[in-house]
Design a protein around this motif. Structure first.
Motif, PDB file in Angstrom:
ATOM      1  N   ILE A  34       0.839  -1.201   0.000  1.00  0.00           N
ATOM      2  CA  ILE A  34       0.000   0.000   0.000  1.00  0.00           C
ATOM      3  C   ILE A  34       0.875   1.252   0.000  1.00  0.00           C
ATOM      4  O   ILE A  34       0.605   2.215  -0.719  1.00  0.00           O
ATOM      5  N   LYS A  35       1.960   1.219   0.802  1.00  0.00           N
ATOM      6  CA  LYS A  35       2.871   2.376   0.843  1.00  0.00           C
ATOM      7  C   LYS A  35       3.552   2.604  -0.505  1.00  0.00           C
ATOM      8  O   LYS A  35       3.792   3.738  -0.908  1.00  0.00           O
ATOM      9  N   ALA A  36       3.885   1.508  -1.202  1.00  0.00           N
ATOM     10  CA  ALA A  36       4.538   1.620  -2.514  1.00  0.00           C
ATOM     11  C   ALA A  36       3.525   1.816  -3.642  1.00  0.00           C
ATOM     12  O   ALA A  36       3.911   1.879  -4.807  1.00  0.00           O
ATOM     13  N   LYS A  37       2.213   1.890  -3.288  1.00  0.00           N
ATOM     14  CA  LYS A  37       1.122   2.078  -4.247  1.00  0.00           C
ATOM     15  C   LYS A  37       1.108   0.986  -5.318  1.00  0.00           C
ATOM     16  O   LYS A  37       1.054   1.263  -6.514  1.00  0.00           O
ATOM     17  N   LEU A  38       1.202  -0.266  -4.848  1.00  0.00           N
ATOM     18  CA  LEU A  38       1.181  -1.421  -5.748  1.00  0.00           C
ATOM     19  C   LEU A  38      -0.125  -2.184  -5.585  1.00  0.00           C
ATOM     20  O   LEU A  38      -0.567  -2.433  -4.463  1.00  0.00           O
ATOM     21  N   ASP A  39      -0.727  -2.558  -6.708  1.00  0.00           N
ATOM     22  CA  ASP A  39      -1.894  -3.428  -6.673  1.00  0.00           C
ATOM     23  C   ASP A  39      -1.378  -4.854  -6.473  1.00  0.00           C
ATOM     24  O   ASP A  39      -0.581  -5.345  -7.280  1.00  0.00           O
ATOM     25  N   LEU A  40      -1.834  -5.506  -5.412  1.00  0.00           N
ATOM     26  CA  LEU A  40      -1.261  -6.803  -5.036  1.00  0.00           C
ATOM     27  C   LEU A  40      -1.319  -7.832  -6.153  1.00  0.00           C
ATOM     28  O   LEU A  40      -0.289  -8.359  -6.571  1.00  0.00           O
ATOM     29  N   VAL A  41      -2.507  -8.133  -6.647  1.00  0.00           N
ATOM     30  CA  VAL A  41      -2.675  -9.225  -7.618  1.00  0.00           C
ATOM     31  C   VAL A  41      -1.991  -8.891  -8.939  1.00  0.00           C
ATOM     32  O   VAL A  41      -1.281  -9.725  -9.513  1.00  0.00           O
ATOM     33  N   GLN A  42      -2.164  -7.662  -9.409  1.00  0.00           N
ATOM     34  CA  GLN A  42      -1.565  -7.268 -10.689  1.00  0.00           C
ATOM     35  C   GLN A  42      -0.042  -7.298 -10.619  1.00  0.00           C
ATOM     36  O   GLN A  42       0.619  -7.775 -11.547  1.00  0.00           O
ATOM     37  N   SER A  43       0.519  -6.826  -9.504  1.00  0.00           N
ATOM     38  CA  SER A  43       1.980  -6.819  -9.349  1.00  0.00           C
ATOM     39  C   SER A  43       2.544  -8.233  -9.236  1.00  0.00           C
ATOM     40  O   SER A  43       3.635  -8.513  -9.734  1.00  0.00           O
ATOM     41  N   MET A  44       1.785  -9.123  -8.591  1.00  0.00           N
ATOM     42  CA  MET A  44       2.206 -10.527  -8.501  1.00  0.00           C
ATOM     43  C   MET A  44       2.229 -11.166  -9.886  1.00  0.00           C
ATOM     44  O   MET A  44       3.162 -11.900 -10.229  1.00  0.00           O
ATOM     45  N   MET A  45       1.206 -10.871 -10.678  1.00  0.00           N
ATOM     46  CA  MET A  45       1.142 -11.428 -12.029  1.00  0.00           C
ATOM     47  C   MET A  45       2.247 -10.846 -12.914  1.00  0.00           C
ATOM     48  O   MET A  45       2.801 -11.548 -13.764  1.00  0.00           O
ATOM     49  N   ASP A  46       2.587  -9.578 -12.711  1.00  0.00           N
ATOM     50  CA  ASP A  46       3.680  -8.965 -13.462  1.00  0.00           C
ATOM     51  C   ASP A  46       5.018  -9.603 -13.096  1.00  0.00           C
ATOM     52  O   ASP A  46       5.911  -9.735 -13.934  1.00  0.00           O
ATOM     53  N   CYS A  47       5.142  -9.996 -11.829  1.00  0.00           N
ATOM     54  CA  CYS A  47       6.400 -10.607 -11.364  1.00  0.00           C
ATOM     55  C   CYS A  47       6.550 -12.033 -11.875  1.00  0.00           C
ATOM     56  O   CYS A  47       7.623 -12.426 -12.328  1.00  0.00           O
ATOM     57  N   LEU A  48       5.481 -12.812 -11.832  1.00  0.00           N
ATOM     58  CA  LEU A  48       5.579 -14.243 -12.137  1.00  0.00           C
ATOM     59  C   LEU A  48       5.116 -14.621 -13.544  1.00  0.00           C
ATOM     60  O   LEU A  48       5.287 -15.767 -13.949  1.00  0.00           O
ATOM     61  N   TYR A  49       4.542 -13.677 -14.276  1.00  0.00           N
ATOM     62  CA  TYR A  49       4.023 -13.950 -15.627  1.00  0.00           C
ATOM     63  C   TYR A  49       3.017 -15.098 -15.643  1.00  0.00           C
ATOM     64  O   TYR A  49       3.013 -15.908 -16.561  1.00  0.00           O
ATOM     65  N   ALA A  50       2.206 -15.195 -14.616  1.00  0.00           N
ATOM     66  CA  ALA A  50       1.200 -16.263 -14.546  1.00  0.00           C
ATOM     67  C   ALA A  50       0.095 -15.842 -13.596  1.00  0.00           C
ATOM     68  O   ALA A  50       0.227 -14.834 -12.887  1.00  0.00           O
ATOM     69  N   LYS A  51      -0.981 -16.627 -13.563  1.00  0.00           N
ATOM     70  CA  LYS A  51      -2.084 -16.327 -12.657  1.00  0.00           C
ATOM     71  C   LYS A  51      -1.640 -16.567 -11.222  1.00  0.00           C
ATOM     72  O   LYS A  51      -0.961 -17.563 -10.935  1.00  0.00           O
ATOM     73  N   CYS A  52      -2.008 -15.671 -10.318  1.00  0.00           N
ATOM     74  CA  CYS A  52      -1.625 -15.780  -8.909  1.00  0.00           C
ATOM     75  C   CYS A  52      -2.868 -15.709  -8.029  1.00  0.00           C
ATOM     76  O   CYS A  52      -3.755 -14.894  -8.270  1.00  0.00           O
ATOM     77  N   ILE A  53      -2.911 -16.558  -7.027  1.00  0.00           N
ATOM     78  CA  ILE A  53      -3.998 -16.545  -6.053  1.00  0.00           C
ATOM     79  C   ILE A  53      -3.399 -16.167  -4.707  1.00  0.00           C
ATOM     80  O   ILE A  53      -2.698 -16.975  -4.086  1.00  0.00           O
ATOM     81  N   PRO A  54      -3.624 -14.932  -4.228  1.00  0.00           N
ATOM     82  CA  PRO A  54      -3.106 -14.568  -2.905  1.00  0.00           C
ATOM     83  C   PRO A  54      -3.907 -15.266  -1.809  1.00  0.00           C
ATOM     84  O   PRO A  54      -5.137 -15.284  -1.853  1.00  0.00           O
TER      85      PRO A  54
END
Length: 198
Positions: A80-100
């Protein structure tokens, strides 16, 4: 007349009689034990830690898309402090679907933090997050995450906490997601899964 100051003696021990001392009576004296000779033909027992069958040369074969990511309290706060959307940023990192995934103890920890972390609580209560029940003893969230990861190797742990990272690094085959330079990075992820290297 003033009181005389006495310096306190540190690391002093009370003197005790040795159990082999001559002044002790026979019944109180320690009897010297004879060493038993070990039989060389007897089988030697060693305790070898059993590695789970899902690990192949330290690589976890249970990991694969869609990735299940265990989220820690401070990971949500820092996102939240870095203004990152959790799910979208996870998908950008792993290039795949992510389930938090979020455990009950982590949820309770966010609720305990109070009004200051109400945004983090709202994010954690999102239906995108998969809720996992806790079975561990105690209320410490880090213990719950470590226990879940040791039993089930299908998770990636998302945390910024140094102590938790240190504990998880000791468990083979568990990748760690963290935040650096305003984006998510991952460490200890096998190359076969296409995780980016920064």
């Amino acid at each position: 007349m003033g009181k005389q100051k006495k310096t306190r003696k540190y690391a002093t021990m009370k003197r005790m009689l040795s159990l082999r001392d001559q002044r002790l009576k026979e019944k109180d004296r320690l009897k010297l034990k004879k060493k038993e000779k070990k039989d060389p033909s007897a089988l030697k027992e060693r305790e070898i830690p059993q590695h789970p069958s899902c690990l192949f040369f330290q690589y976890n074969t249970q990991l694969g898309p869609p990735y299940h990511i265990l989220v820690d309290t401070n990971f949500i706060n820092f996102s939240i402090k870095a203004k990152l959307d959790l799910v979208q940023s996870m998908m950008d990192c792993l290039y795949a679907k992510c389930i938090p995934c979020i455990t009950d103890c982590v949820m309770a920890e966010i609720e305990k933090l109070g009004q200051k972390y109400r945004v983090a609580l709202r994010v954690a209560k999102d239906p995108i997050f998969e809720r996992l029940p806790c079975t561990h003893k105690g209320t410490y969230a880090d213990d719950g995450l470590v226990q879940r990861v040791t039993h089930h190797k299908c998770y990636i742990v998302a945390t910024v906490d140094r102590d938790l990272k240190r504990r998880i690094r000791k468990i083979p085959g568990v990748p760690i997601m963290y935040i650096s330079n305003h984006r998510y990075n991952i460490e200890r992820m096998p190359d076969d899964y296409g995780a980016p290297r920064f």
